[in-house]
Design a protein around this motif. Structure first.
Motif, PDB file in Angstrom:
ATOM      1  N   GLY A 468      53.245  19.218  51.154  1.00  0.00           N
ATOM      2  CA  GLY A 468      53.779  19.905  50.006  1.00  0.00           C
ATOM      3  C   GLY A 468      53.141  21.301  49.565  1.00  0.00           C
ATOM      4  O   GLY A 468      52.611  22.012  50.545  1.00  0.00           O
ATOM      5  N   PHE A 469      53.200  21.695  48.464  1.00  0.00           N
ATOM      6  CA  PHE A 469      52.700  23.104  48.200  1.00  0.00           C
ATOM      7  C   PHE A 469      51.404  23.184  47.808  1.00  0.00           C
ATOM      8  O   PHE A 469      51.131  22.530  46.645  1.00  0.00           O
ATOM      9  N   ASP A 470      50.458  24.009  48.183  1.00  0.00           N
ATOM     10  CA  ASP A 470      49.063  23.665  47.822  1.00  0.00           C
ATOM     11  C   ASP A 470      48.676  25.239  47.518  1.00  0.00           C
ATOM     12  O   ASP A 470      49.037  26.390  47.683  1.00  0.00           O
ATOM     13  N   VAL A 471      47.850  25.369  46.125  1.00  0.00           N
ATOM     14  CA  VAL A 471      47.339  26.539  45.903  1.00  0.00           C
ATOM     15  C   VAL A 471      45.889  26.464  45.751  1.00  0.00           C
ATOM     16  O   VAL A 471      45.069  25.669  45.390  1.00  0.00           O
ATOM     17  N   LEU A 472      45.255  27.556  46.345  1.00  0.00           N
ATOM     18  CA  LEU A 472      43.807  27.616  46.753  1.00  0.00           C
ATOM     19  C   LEU A 472      43.519  28.923  46.011  1.00  0.00           C
ATOM     20  O   LEU A 472      44.007  29.902  45.819  1.00  0.00           O
ATOM     21  N   LYS A 473      42.024  28.776  45.529  1.00  0.00           N
ATOM     22  CA  LYS A 473      41.349  29.928  44.893  1.00  0.00           C
ATOM     23  C   LYS A 473      40.105  30.276  45.681  1.00  0.00           C
ATOM     24  O   LYS A 473      39.422  29.636  46.268  1.00  0.00           O
ATOM     25  N   LEU A 474      40.114  31.715  46.151  1.00  0.00           N
ATOM     26  CA  LEU A 474      39.106  32.121  47.006  1.00  0.00           C
ATOM     27  C   LEU A 474      38.007  32.875  46.251  1.00  0.00           C
ATOM     28  O   LEU A 474      38.603  33.993  45.605  1.00  0.00           O
ATOM     29  N   SER A 475      36.901  32.592  46.378  1.00  0.00           N
ATOM     30  CA  SER A 475      35.664  33.490  45.554  1.00  0.00           C
ATOM     31  C   SER A 475      34.800  33.921  46.450  1.00  0.00           C
ATOM     32  O   SER A 475      33.756  33.159  46.824  1.00  0.00           O
ATOM     33  N   ASP A 476      34.774  35.189  46.626  1.00  0.00           N
ATOM     34  CA  ASP A 476      33.845  35.654  47.634  1.00  0.00           C
ATOM     35  C   ASP A 476      33.649  37.175  47.452  1.00  0.00           C
ATOM     36  O   ASP A 476      34.654  37.747  47.378  1.00  0.00           O
ATOM     37  N   ARG A 477      32.316  37.741  47.393  1.00  0.00           N
ATOM     38  CA  ARG A 477      32.135  39.149  47.387  1.00  0.00           C
ATOM     39  C   ARG A 477      33.025  39.973  48.243  1.00  0.00           C
ATOM     40  O   ARG A 477      33.331  41.179  47.937  1.00  0.00           O
ATOM     41  N   ARG A 478      33.261  39.572  49.317  1.00  0.00           N
ATOM     42  CA  ARG A 478      33.919  40.040  50.582  1.00  0.00           C
ATOM     43  C   ARG A 478      35.517  40.348  50.164  1.00  0.00           C
ATOM     44  O   ARG A 478      36.004  41.239  50.965  1.00  0.00           O
ATOM     45  N   THR A 479      36.099  39.349  49.501  1.00  0.00           N
ATOM     46  CA  THR A 479      37.473  39.260  49.158  1.00  0.00           C
ATOM     47  C   THR A 479      37.894  39.466  47.925  1.00  0.00           C
ATOM     48  O   THR A 479      39.022  39.793  47.669  1.00  0.00           O
ATOM     49  N   ASP A 480      36.745  39.413  46.816  1.00  0.00           N
ATOM     50  CA  ASP A 480      37.120  39.580  45.485  1.00  0.00           C
ATOM     51  C   ASP A 480      37.864  41.147  45.166  1.00  0.00           C
ATOM     52  O   ASP A 480      38.594  40.913  44.174  1.00  0.00           O
ATOM     53  N   PRO A 481      37.632  41.941  45.854  1.00  0.00           N
ATOM     54  CA  PRO A 481      38.255  43.318  45.461  1.00  0.00           C
ATOM     55  C   PRO A 481      39.827  43.102  45.525  1.00  0.00           C
ATOM     56  O   PRO A 481      40.504  43.752  45.082  1.00  0.00           O
ATOM     57  N   ALA A 482      40.298  42.354  46.362  1.00  0.00           N
ATOM     58  CA  ALA A 482      41.921  42.123  46.534  1.00  0.00           C
ATOM     59  C   ALA A 482      42.546  41.380  45.234  1.00  0.00           C
ATOM     60  O   ALA A 482      43.597  41.649  45.090  1.00  0.00           O
ATOM     61  N   LYS A 483      41.640  40.903  44.337  1.00  0.00           N
ATOM     62  CA  LYS A 483      42.336  40.267  43.113  1.00  0.00           C
ATOM     63  C   LYS A 483      42.688  41.709  42.268  1.00  0.00           C
ATOM     64  O   LYS A 483      43.303  41.200  41.319  1.00  0.00           O
ATOM     65  N   ARG A 484      42.332  42.607  42.632  1.00  0.00           N
ATOM     66  CA  ARG A 484      42.945  43.830  41.667  1.00  0.00           C
ATOM     67  C   ARG A 484      44.103  44.335  42.300  1.00  0.00           C
ATOM     68  O   ARG A 484      44.909  45.098  41.672  1.00  0.00           O
ATOM     69  N   VAL A 485      44.515  43.728  43.458  1.00  0.00           N
ATOM     70  CA  VAL A 485      45.867  44.171  43.953  1.00  0.00           C
ATOM     71  C   VAL A 485      46.934  43.548  43.572  1.00  0.00           C
ATOM     72  O   VAL A 485      47.163  42.406  43.883  1.00  0.00           O
TER      73      VAL A 485
END
Length: 500
Positions: A468-485
């Motif tokens: 089925g359909f999965d939702v994941l949350k990624l928390s990492d200083r290397r990827t966190d800036p993407a949350k502003r897009v």
């Protein structure tokens, strides 16, 4: 749960099992013969493996080297928020598209629309029964598009399977009006040569162009005749989608003879797919650029004139690539990641026997300017965790994670799970996060796992073939800036300028 075992431990075993199954050997040496190398219309049947392979998998689970059956494991920087099982559509889950607060999930039986306003609790808005593999899906404004790559009795959503040898059979593109997400309306159908395995949108203000990828022609198929060395281009007027029609069939692999000019495949290039069309195309509309994954070839082409794309460069890898499957640009448009779907997505190829360079990603730099640009190979990337002989696993669909100055990607690997990796250094890619489930079965190979894994507005969404359909949350200083897009719409094969 979080996987506590050092993933390096899992590299030492689970490789010799590949030599124990004749099924796997056949899948890896044969080129895809059917029009769909991905899973078929019907439910996945368990394929037997040897007793020694079963014993090896059981021992690896007992030793903690791979997760237990259906057990969820992940790196510390990923959180599994929710799984929404299949409901009214029992078929194979396929691709994903996004618009505003909605996710659109393809399924071989139709499509499902989710409200993802709360990523921790997605809600089903509608489910549409409209069978026809793969039901590759995309959206633009009030329109939704579905690819049909299985021979059907007609273009309706009530069609049944019918041999491609019959002239009356239908394959191609379907168009829906989704202005009311709770009640999508079927408004148009366009038949295309050899059907539509995938499609890619080139959106304009008044029209949407579709690049339709299909392949594997046969002299016995009235609507899929060789040579099939190009793509269908469909023009869809936004205000009159019922007038959608094929406007061109550009030849991408010109050549003499009945087979065109693409990769000849075996026996000239053993184990490599013969090029008889493209599997998937990714476009950068703001750069007028596209990359095609075309069975035995990878191509770079200009789309300045969307009805008449022009090939700029073409590459082959006749050593490690079996089937060029998909493509992803980096944000600067100076790299392309091509995937190799070794075994057609139905084989266990993530093991020591196959190694790190087959069934992997190929990273290519784009050098030069304009029509003189060239694709230059730099390295391969493959997940560092070996999987069991009961797990289909190979590189599949993924997307960029938008961080300025970095080249980061999330990608599905079927039962290899979801991998987040960094290819900023083209020659030295590294994984930085992962999520996976243990094998669906420990006694036989059952097709399953993540078909697509895409980053959209702060979260990773994955469509698992079986679960089925999965939702994941990624928390990492290397990827966190993407949350502003934040994007208003995302069809991954129509890559946006994330920072415009």
């Amino acid at each position: 749960m979080t996987l506590l075992n050092d993933p390096r431990t899992r590299r030492r075993r689970l490789g010799v099992v590949a030599a124990c199954t004749g099924l796997l050997a056949a899948l890896l040496t044969a080129v895809p013969a059917a029009a769909t190398p991905d899973p078929g219309d019907g439910p996945a049947a368990e394929q037997g493996i040897s007793r020694s392979a079963q014993a090896d998998a059981a021992e690896a689970i007992a030793d903690g080297e791979i997760p237990g059956q259906d057990e969820i494991v992940h790196s510390d920087n990923i959180q599994h928020l929710v799984n929404i099982p299949k409901d009214a559509l029992p078929g194979t889950n396929s691709d994903l598209a996004f618009q505003g607060k909605y996710a659109f999930a393809g399924n071989y039986d139709g499509f499902r629309i989710f409200d993802i306003s709360d990523p921790k609790a997605p809600k089903t808005v509608s489910q549409v029964l409209c069978p026809g593999s793969q039901n590759d899906i995309s959206v633009s404004g009030d329109l939704l598009f579905l690819s049909t790559d299985s021979s059907r009795s007609d273009s309706s959503c009530n069609s049944t399977t019918q041999p491609a040898t019959e002239k009356s059979s239908w394959e191609g593109m379907k168009v829906f009006d989704i202005s009311d997400k709770a009640n999508p309306k079927y408004v148009a159908a366009v038949e295309t040569a050899c059907g539509s395995h995938t499609h890619t949108l080139v959106p304009e203000r008044r029209n949407v162009y579709l690049y339709v990828s299909s392949y594997s022609p046969s002299a016995t198929y009235p609507d899929c005749q060789p040579p099939h060395d190009g793509i269908s281009v469909i023009k869809v007027p936004r205000k009159a989608p019922e007038e959608a029609a094929v406007v061109n069939f550009p030849v991408l692999f010109p050549g003499e003879g009945p087979d065109g000019g693409g990769n000849p495949g075996s026996p000239t290039n053993p184990g490599v797919s013969k090029t008889t069309g493209c599997h998937d195309i990714t476009v950068l509309p703001d750069k007028d650029l596209a990359a095609g994954a075309c069975m035995g070839d990878g191509i770079l082409f200009s789309i300045k004139d969307p009805e008449n794309p022009k090939v700029i460069d073409r590459v082959q890898d006749n050593v490690n690539f079996a089937f060029w499957h998909s493509a992803t640009f980096n944000q600067k448009a100076n790299k392309v990641v091509f995937t190799d779907e070794l075994g057609g997505g139905g084989a266990a190829t993530c093991n020591a026997e196959i190694g790190p360079d087959r069934g992997a990603d190929g990273i290519y730099d784009i050098v030069g300017k304009g029509d003189k640009r060239k694709l230059v190979f730099r390295s391969y990337y493959k997940i560092p965790r070996h999987q069991a002989a009961t797990e289909n696993c190979v590189a599949h669909n993924g997307s960029l994670i938008p961080v300025k100055g970095k080249d980061l990607m999330v990608q599905a690997w079927y039962q290899g799970g979801v991998s987040v990796w960094d290819f900023t250094d083209s020659s030295n890619p590294k994984e930085i996060a992962y999520f996976e489930r243990g094998p669906i079965s420990t006694t036989g190979l059952v097709t399953g796992g993540a078909w697509s894994a895409y980053y959209y507005n702060g979260y990773i969404y994955s469509n698992d073939i079986a679960k089925g359909f999965d939702v994941l949350k990624l928390s990492d200083r290397r990827t966190d800036p993407a949350k502003r897009v934040h994007l208003r719409e995302l069809n991954v094969q129509t890559q946006p300028d994330y920072f415009d």
